[in-house]
Design a protein around this motif. Structure first.
Motif, PDB file in Angstrom:
ATOM      1  N   HIS A  15       0.841  -1.207   0.000  1.00  0.00           N
ATOM      2  CA  HIS A  15       0.000   0.000   0.000  1.00  0.00           C
ATOM      3  C   HIS A  15       0.874   1.254   0.000  1.00  0.00           C
ATOM      4  CE1 HIS A  15      -3.571  -2.399   0.686  1.00  0.00           C
ATOM      5  NE2 HIS A  15      -2.976  -2.957   1.729  1.00  0.00           N
ATOM      6  N   VAL A  16       1.901   1.253   0.837  1.00  0.00           N
ATOM      7  CA  VAL A  16       2.806   2.398   0.941  1.00  0.00           C
ATOM      8  C   VAL A  16       3.550   2.600  -0.377  1.00  0.00           C
ATOM      9  CG1 VAL A  16       4.861   3.261   2.121  1.00  0.00           C
ATOM     10  CG2 VAL A  16       3.013   2.227   3.447  1.00  0.00           C
ATOM     11  N   LEU A  17       4.039   1.515  -0.977  1.00  0.00           N
ATOM     12  CA  LEU A  17       4.717   1.607  -2.271  1.00  0.00           C
ATOM     13  C   LEU A  17       3.805   2.234  -3.326  1.00  0.00           C
ATOM     14  CD1 LEU A  17       6.549  -1.832  -2.488  1.00  0.00           C
ATOM     15  CD2 LEU A  17       7.626   0.409  -2.601  1.00  0.00           C
ATOM     16  N   ARG A  18       2.571   1.790  -3.365  1.00  0.00           N
ATOM     17  CA  ARG A  18       1.617   2.293  -4.362  1.00  0.00           C
ATOM     18  C   ARG A  18       1.346   3.784  -4.144  1.00  0.00           C
ATOM     19  NH1 ARG A  18      -1.993  -1.049  -3.421  1.00  0.00           N
ATOM     20  NH2 ARG A  18      -3.333   0.161  -2.066  1.00  0.00           N
ATOM     21  N   VAL A  19       1.095   4.191  -2.910  1.00  0.00           N
ATOM     22  CA  VAL A  19       0.783   5.594  -2.627  1.00  0.00           C
ATOM     23  C   VAL A  19       1.978   6.484  -2.954  1.00  0.00           C
ATOM     24  CG1 VAL A  19       0.282   7.236  -0.779  1.00  0.00           C
ATOM     25  CG2 VAL A  19      -0.986   5.098  -0.895  1.00  0.00           C
ATOM     26  N   LEU A  20       3.152   6.124  -2.483  1.00  0.00           N
ATOM     27  CA  LEU A  20       4.330   6.953  -2.736  1.00  0.00           C
ATOM     28  C   LEU A  20       4.690   6.968  -4.220  1.00  0.00           C
ATOM     29  CD1 LEU A  20       6.571   6.192   0.376  1.00  0.00           C
ATOM     30  CD2 LEU A  20       4.976   8.079  -0.009  1.00  0.00           C
ATOM     31  N   GLY A  21       4.379   5.900  -4.925  1.00  0.00           N
ATOM     32  CA  GLY A  21       4.590   5.888  -6.375  1.00  0.00           C
ATOM     33  C   GLY A  21       3.624   6.798  -7.095  1.00  0.00           C
ATOM     34  N   HIS A  55       3.515   5.214   8.595  1.00  0.00           N
ATOM     35  CA  HIS A  55       3.169   3.971   7.912  1.00  0.00           C
ATOM     36  C   HIS A  55       1.665   3.704   8.023  1.00  0.00           C
ATOM     37  CE1 HIS A  55       3.369  -0.216   6.595  1.00  0.00           C
ATOM     38  NE2 HIS A  55       2.526  -0.431   7.577  1.00  0.00           N
ATOM     39  N   ARG A  56       1.126   3.850   9.219  1.00  0.00           N
ATOM     40  CA  ARG A  56      -0.297   3.589   9.442  1.00  0.00           C
ATOM     41  C   ARG A  56      -1.159   4.507   8.577  1.00  0.00           C
ATOM     42  NH1 ARG A  56      -4.625   5.286  12.027  1.00  0.00           N
ATOM     43  NH2 ARG A  56      -3.669   7.157  12.876  1.00  0.00           N
ATOM     44  N   HIS A  61      -4.535   5.370   3.823  1.00  0.00           N
ATOM     45  CA  HIS A  61      -4.799   6.139   2.603  1.00  0.00           C
ATOM     46  C   HIS A  61      -4.779   5.214   1.384  1.00  0.00           C
ATOM     47  CE1 HIS A  61      -4.950   9.716   0.108  1.00  0.00           C
ATOM     48  NE2 HIS A  61      -3.944   9.254  -0.602  1.00  0.00           N
ATOM     49  N   GLY A  62      -3.816   4.308   1.343  1.00  0.00           N
ATOM     50  CA  GLY A  62      -3.721   3.363   0.233  1.00  0.00           C
ATOM     51  C   GLY A  62      -4.898   2.407   0.158  1.00  0.00           C
ATOM     52  N   GLN A  63      -5.435   2.040   1.291  1.00  0.00           N
ATOM     53  CA  GLN A  63      -6.566   1.119   1.323  1.00  0.00           C
ATOM     54  C   GLN A  63      -7.890   1.810   1.026  1.00  0.00           C
ATOM     55  OE1 GLN A  63      -5.968  -0.297   5.326  1.00  0.00           O
ATOM     56  NE2 GLN A  63      -4.999  -2.186   4.620  1.00  0.00           N
ATOM     57  N   SER A  64      -8.037   3.057   1.471  1.00  0.00           N
ATOM     58  CA  SER A  64      -9.347   3.695   1.369  1.00  0.00           C
ATOM     59  C   SER A  64      -9.472   4.714   0.236  1.00  0.00           C
ATOM     60  CB  SER A  64      -9.703   4.364   2.703  1.00  0.00           C
ATOM     61  OG  SER A  64      -8.727   5.333   3.029  1.00  0.00           O
ATOM     62  N   VAL A  65      -8.457   5.519  -0.006  1.00  0.00           N
ATOM     63  CA  VAL A  65      -8.539   6.582  -0.996  1.00  0.00           C
ATOM     64  C   VAL A  65      -7.783   6.230  -2.275  1.00  0.00           C
ATOM     65  CG1 VAL A  65      -7.990   9.012  -1.447  1.00  0.00           C
ATOM     66  CG2 VAL A  65      -8.780   8.319   0.815  1.00  0.00           C
ATOM     67  N   CYS A  66      -6.700   5.502  -2.139  1.00  0.00           N
ATOM     68  CA  CYS A  66      -5.805   5.266  -3.269  1.00  0.00           C
ATOM     69  C   CYS A  66      -5.619   3.756  -3.517  1.00  0.00           C
ATOM     70  CB  CYS A  66      -4.473   5.944  -2.965  1.00  0.00           C
ATOM     71  SG  CYS A  66      -3.437   6.282  -4.376  1.00  0.00           S
ATOM     72  N   PRO A  67      -6.736   3.000  -3.605  1.00  0.00           N
ATOM     73  CA  PRO A  67      -6.603   1.552  -3.802  1.00  0.00           C
ATOM     74  C   PRO A  67      -6.125   1.227  -5.225  1.00  0.00           C
ATOM     75  CG  PRO A  67      -8.895   2.156  -3.942  1.00  0.00           C
ATOM     76  CD  PRO A  67      -8.143   3.404  -3.573  1.00  0.00           C
ATOM     77  N   PRO A  71      -8.475   4.165  -8.202  1.00  0.00           N
ATOM     78  CA  PRO A  71      -7.944   5.101  -7.206  1.00  0.00           C
ATOM     79  C   PRO A  71      -8.638   6.452  -7.282  1.00  0.00           C
ATOM     80  CG  PRO A  71      -6.441   4.892  -9.038  1.00  0.00           C
ATOM     81  CD  PRO A  71      -7.520   3.875  -9.257  1.00  0.00           C
ATOM     82  N   ARG A  72      -8.768   7.091  -6.126  1.00  0.00           N
ATOM     83  CA  ARG A  72      -9.332   8.430  -6.054  1.00  0.00           C
ATOM     84  C   ARG A  72      -8.290   9.410  -5.505  1.00  0.00           C
ATOM     85  NH1 ARG A  72     -12.621   5.138  -3.275  1.00  0.00           N
ATOM     86  NH2 ARG A  72     -12.305   6.303  -1.345  1.00  0.00           N
ATOM     87  N   CYS A  73      -7.036   9.081  -5.735  1.00  0.00           N
ATOM     88  CA  CYS A  73      -5.955   9.930  -5.217  1.00  0.00           C
ATOM     89  C   CYS A  73      -5.322  10.739  -6.331  1.00  0.00           C
ATOM     90  CB  CYS A  73      -4.876   9.084  -4.552  1.00  0.00           C
ATOM     91  SG  CYS A  73      -4.192   7.774  -5.571  1.00  0.00           S
TER      92      CYS A  73
END
Length: 73
Positions: A15-21, A55-56, A61-67, A71-73
Motif C-alpha cells: 500500500h505504501v509503495l503504491r501511494v508513494l509511487g 506507515h499507518r 490512505h492506500g486502502q481507502s482513498v488510493c486503492p 484510485p481516487r488519489c
C-alpha cells in the motif's frame, strides 16, 4: 512489521509503495527496501513511533482513498 525495540525505521508495504509511487516519491521500479532507506534517511530526527504513525496513515490512505483498482488519489 514493527518491533517492540521502537527502532527509528520506516516500514514500506504494498500500500505504501503504491501511494508513494502515485505521488511521484517512488519510481515505478522502487522496492520496499529502497523506500525504507529513502524515508528513514530523510527523517533523521524521527522516532520509531513517528515512523509507525506515518506507515499507518499511508497504509490507510492506500486502502481507502488510493486503492489499486479505481484510485481516487
Amino acid at each position: 512489521n514493527f518491533s517492540t525495540l521502537d527502532r527509528a525505521v520506516f516500514v514500506a508495504d504494498s500500500h505504501v509503495l503504491r501511494v508513494l509511487g502515485r505521488y511521484g516519491i517512488a519510481g515505478p521500479d522502487a522496492e520496499a527496501g529502497d523506500l525504507q532507506y529513502l524515508v528513514t534517511g530523510a527523517m533523521d530526527d524521527w522516532t520509531g513511533a513517528d515512523f509507525a504513525e506515518l506507515h499507518r496513515l499511508l497504509k490507510l490512505h492506500g486502502q481507502s482513498v488510493c486503492p489499486k483498482p479505481r484510485p481516487r488519489c
